[in-house]
Design an enzyme around this catalytic site. Structure first.
Site, short mmCIF file in Angstrom:
data_model
loop_
_atom_site.label_atom_id
_atom_site.label_comp_id
_atom_site.label_asym_id
_atom_site.label_seq_id
_atom_site.Cartn_x
_atom_site.Cartn_y
_atom_site.Cartn_z
N ASP A 1 0.82 -1.21 0.00
CA ASP A 1 0.00 0.00 0.00
C ASP A 1 0.86 1.27 0.00
OD1 ASP A 1 -2.49 1.27 0.05
OD2 ASP A 1 -3.29 -0.12 1.53
N ASP B 1 -10.38 3.19 -3.58
CA ASP B 1 -11.01 1.97 -3.07
C ASP B 1 -12.44 1.79 -3.57
OD1 ASP B 1 -8.66 1.85 -1.70
OD2 ASP B 1 -9.56 1.63 0.28
C1 GLA Z 1 -6.04 1.07 1.33
C2 GLA Z 1 -6.18 0.06 0.18
C3 GLA Z 1 -7.28 -0.93 0.51
C4 GLA Z 1 -6.98 -1.63 1.81
C5 GLA Z 1 -6.78 -0.61 2.94
C6 GLA Z 1 -6.28 -1.24 4.21
O1 GLA Z 1 -7.15 1.90 1.43
O2 GLA Z 1 -6.45 0.72 -1.03
O3 GLA Z 1 -7.43 -1.88 -0.55
O4 GLA Z 1 -5.82 -2.44 1.66
O5 GLA Z 1 -5.83 0.39 2.55
O6 GLA Z 1 -6.10 -0.31 5.23
#
Ligand code: GLA
Length: 377
Positions: free
Chosen positions: A127, A184
């Site tokens: 990430d 997301d």
């Molecule tokens: C980010 C990523 C998600 C998930 C969260 C976890 O937002 O894009 O897919 O992995 O972190 O905290």
């Protein structure tokens, strides 16, 4: 080649978020196998954020699994997943902390890669939160890319910087096998529609060995879980899944496999859609009709191996209606002497041969997908 086809598996985040633990992972692993997902091509069981203690071990500097969530440690989980013939995925972050505020891998890249390898990890989602402002995105991903190569185990590198810093231009150079190119997803029609619309021009940057990842699947969540936002109908989930397949996207299931509905399972194992997603050439789909997004009616065409095409008629608008398509706009010139022969992948029925024009009735939020060949008229 690692990731010769778009990776497929299951990830904890969409349903469990912070509430991830050993029981949830092991029970979903059992369900994964029992439901026959490996036979459909699904392979990875991935633990997302929130698996570790809040701080590193002060003596070794290693990230430590939360002993309450994972009482037997991560090697135990990895061994269990491997014993079922599956592969094990983990999560970390290029910054100092993960997005949910657990230790990130910045300046610990080589130590963490080695630790993950010792667990028996086969996949790392990486990430982009809490990154130091002094180091640019490409270098942060190159650091972990190199650490993974040095760790002594083959680990698929799944980058996740949400499409920032023009990631498509440099991500292949970091060794990554897939890269998130969007923010997301959440469990709603609006969310997956926006993601698909935003990515149509980026599909040329996806190819065997490194795929454009448009986030994990919400199919079968029905408004429950960590990314809940009203949920979708089964027809909408089919549209979502079909778009992901037309985009050659990685397919990471996000629903709870222990309680998956029959309809969802049928969709996740749909052989025709999976054949499109997993087509060995992974060619980008292109938009056939002129101004598709204005009214939400879009026709996508994807060249497949073996002289075939997939055509997807997507009605992302709010009204049922007909979607017209001129084969000439896909490349079939008017004087070619050829026509497109379309087969509905859902019913298996041949729709006929079309040289000039075809119009398909599609309910709002739904899609119709066809396999096609060029045939002499
Ligand atoms: C980010 C990523 C998600 C998930 C969260 C976890 O937002 O894009 O897919 O992995 O972190 O905290």
């Amino acid at each position: 080649m690692l990731a010769a086809r778009p990776p497929m598996g299951w990830n904890t985040w969409n349903t469990f978020g912070h509430d991830v633990n050993e029981q949830v992972v092991l029970e979903n692993t059992d369900a994964f196998v029992k439901l026959g997902l490996p036979q459909a091509g699904y392979e990875y069981v991935v633990i997302d954020d929130c698996w570790s203690c809040r701080e590193r071990d002060p003596e070794t500097g290693k990230i430590i699994p939360d002993p309450e969530k994972f009482p037997h440690g991560m090697k135990y989980v990895a061994d269990y997943i491997h014993s079922k013939g599956l592969k094990f995925g983990m999560y970390s972050c290029a910054g100092t902390r993960t997005c949910a505020d657990y230790p990130g891998s910045f300046d610990h890249e080589f130590l963490d890669a080695k630790t993950f390898a010792e667990y028996g990890c086969d996949f790392l989602k990486y990430d982009f939160c809490f990154r130091p402002k002094t180091i640019d995105g490409p270098l942060l991903y190159r650091r972990m890319g190199m650490a993974l190569k040095a760790c002594g185990r083959e680990i698929l590198f799944s980058a996740c910087n949400w499409g920032s810093d023009n990631v498509h231009q440099w991500i292949r150079s970091t060794g990554a096998q897939m890269y998130r190119s969007t923010g997301d997803i959440n469990d709603s029609f609006k969310s997956f529609k926006e993601i698909a619309m935003s990515q149509i021009d980026n599909l040329g940057y996806s190819a065997p060995g490194c795929y454009n990842d448009i986030d994990m699947l919400i199919c079968g969540m029905y408004g429950k879980g960590n990314v809940a936002n009203g949920g979708c109908t089964d027809a909408e989930y089919r549209t979502h899944f079909a778009l992901w397949c037309m985009f050659s996207a990685p397919l990471m299931i996000g629903c709870d496999l222990r309680t998956v509905s029959d309809e969802t399972l049928k969709l996740l194992k749909d052989r025709e859609l999976l054949r499109i997603d997993q087509d060995e050439e992974a060619r980008p789909a292109f938009v056939v009709n002129a101004h598709p997004w204005e009214d939400g009616k879009v026709v996508l065409c994807k060249h497949l191996a073996d002289n075939e095409y997939a055509f997807g008629f997507f009605n992302l608008s709010e009204r049922d209606g007909k979607i017209p398509m001129y084969p000439s706009e896909a490349g079939l010139t008017a004087n070619s002497g050829y026509a497109l022969e379309l087969t509905d992948i859902e019913s298996g029925a041949c729709l006929g041969r079309f040289a000039d024009y075809i119009s398909i009735q599609v309910p709002a939020h739904a899609c119709r997908i066809f396999r096609a060949r060029t045939v002499r008229q």
